[in-house]
Design a protein around this motif. Sequence first.
Motif, mmCIF file in Angstrom:
data_model
loop_
_atom_site.group_PDB
_atom_site.id
_atom_site.type_symbol
_atom_site.label_atom_id
_atom_site.label_comp_id
_atom_site.label_asym_id
_atom_site.label_seq_id
_atom_site.Cartn_x
_atom_site.Cartn_y
_atom_site.Cartn_z
ATOM 1 N N ALA A 1 0.867 -1.183 0.000
ATOM 2 C CA ALA A 1 0.000 0.000 0.000
ATOM 3 C C ALA A 1 0.901 1.231 0.000
ATOM 4 O O ALA A 1 1.931 1.259 0.652
ATOM 5 C CB ALA A 1 -0.894 -0.012 1.233
ATOM 6 N N LYS A 2 0.494 2.242 -0.763
ATOM 7 C CA LYS A 2 1.284 3.470 -0.841
ATOM 8 C C LYS A 2 0.436 4.642 -0.371
ATOM 9 O O LYS A 2 -0.737 4.742 -0.712
ATOM 10 C CB LYS A 2 1.769 3.703 -2.256
ATOM 11 N N LEU A 3 1.063 5.510 0.399
ATOM 12 C CA LEU A 3 0.399 6.710 0.902
ATOM 13 C C LEU A 3 0.158 7.655 -0.265
ATOM 14 O O LEU A 3 1.068 7.954 -1.033
ATOM 15 C CB LEU A 3 1.290 7.379 1.955
ATOM 16 N N ASN A 4 -1.092 8.108 -0.404
ATOM 17 C CA ASN A 4 -1.390 9.040 -1.499
ATOM 18 C C ASN A 4 -1.383 10.474 -0.977
ATOM 19 O O ASN A 4 -1.246 10.710 0.229
ATOM 20 C CB ASN A 4 -2.705 8.679 -2.193
ATOM 21 N N ASP A 5 -1.559 11.434 -1.864
ATOM 22 C CA ASP A 5 -1.493 12.850 -1.487
ATOM 23 C C ASP A 5 -2.686 13.304 -0.648
ATOM 24 O O ASP A 5 -2.678 14.397 -0.085
ATOM 25 C CB ASP A 5 -1.328 13.737 -2.721
ATOM 26 N N ARG A 6 -3.710 12.478 -0.527
ATOM 27 C CA ARG A 6 -4.883 12.798 0.290
ATOM 28 C C ARG A 6 -4.744 12.244 1.710
ATOM 29 O O ARG A 6 -5.639 12.372 2.522
ATOM 30 C CB ARG A 6 -6.142 12.249 -0.369
ATOM 31 N N GLY A 7 -3.620 11.582 1.998
ATOM 32 C CA GLY A 7 -3.392 11.027 3.334
ATOM 33 C C GLY A 7 -3.923 9.626 3.521
ATOM 34 O O GLY A 7 -3.828 9.065 4.604
ATOM 35 N N GLY A 8 -4.467 9.035 2.464
ATOM 36 C CA GLY A 8 -4.955 7.659 2.523
ATOM 37 C C GLY A 8 -3.956 6.726 1.861
ATOM 38 O O GLY A 8 -2.912 7.152 1.373
ATOM 39 N N TYR A 9 -4.289 5.464 1.848
ATOM 40 C CA TYR A 9 -3.421 4.466 1.231
ATOM 41 C C TYR A 9 -4.108 3.861 0.024
ATOM 42 O O TYR A 9 -5.316 3.627 0.043
ATOM 43 C CB TYR A 9 -3.051 3.372 2.242
ATOM 44 N N GLU A 10 -3.329 3.610 -1.001
ATOM 45 C CA GLU A 10 -3.834 2.985 -2.213
ATOM 46 C C GLU A 10 -3.107 1.667 -2.439
ATOM 47 O O GLU A 10 -1.905 1.567 -2.208
ATOM 48 C CB GLU A 10 -3.597 3.890 -3.421
ATOM 49 N N VAL A 11 -3.861 0.709 -2.896
ATOM 50 C CA VAL A 11 -3.293 -0.594 -3.236
ATOM 51 C C VAL A 11 -3.549 -0.819 -4.710
ATOM 52 O O VAL A 11 -4.693 -0.738 -5.164
ATOM 53 C CB VAL A 11 -3.939 -1.720 -2.404
#
Length: 109
Positions: free
Chosen positions: A75-85
């Motif tokens: 999972a990578k931290l996105n610019d909105r502060g959430g995580y994307e898989v």
Amino acid sequence: MGGRGAGEVLSAYRAILRATRKTFEGDKMMLRESAAEVRKKFDENRRVTSEAEIQRLLGEACEASHFISNMIVQAKLNDRGGYEVKPGKDHAGATLEIPSEEILKHSAQ
């Protein structure tokens, strides 16, 4: 792992390292820690001479490489502060388990 099949052992070692580099691309801590763990496991078995034990260990190394490549998605931290898989084609058919936000926040530190 004894003197037998040094090429086969080296090939297994490199396959696991390739799998970790691909899976944890961009995550310096995971790259460093996973490489250290792989090295430790191979060093622990450096003196194994039993053909059966060497074959068992090579099988485990092959399974580890496959597991890392096909069953782990970072999972990578996105610019909105959430995580994307973003699972890749290697992950087709795998079951997705998403860790809790607390675990993800701790691992990002």
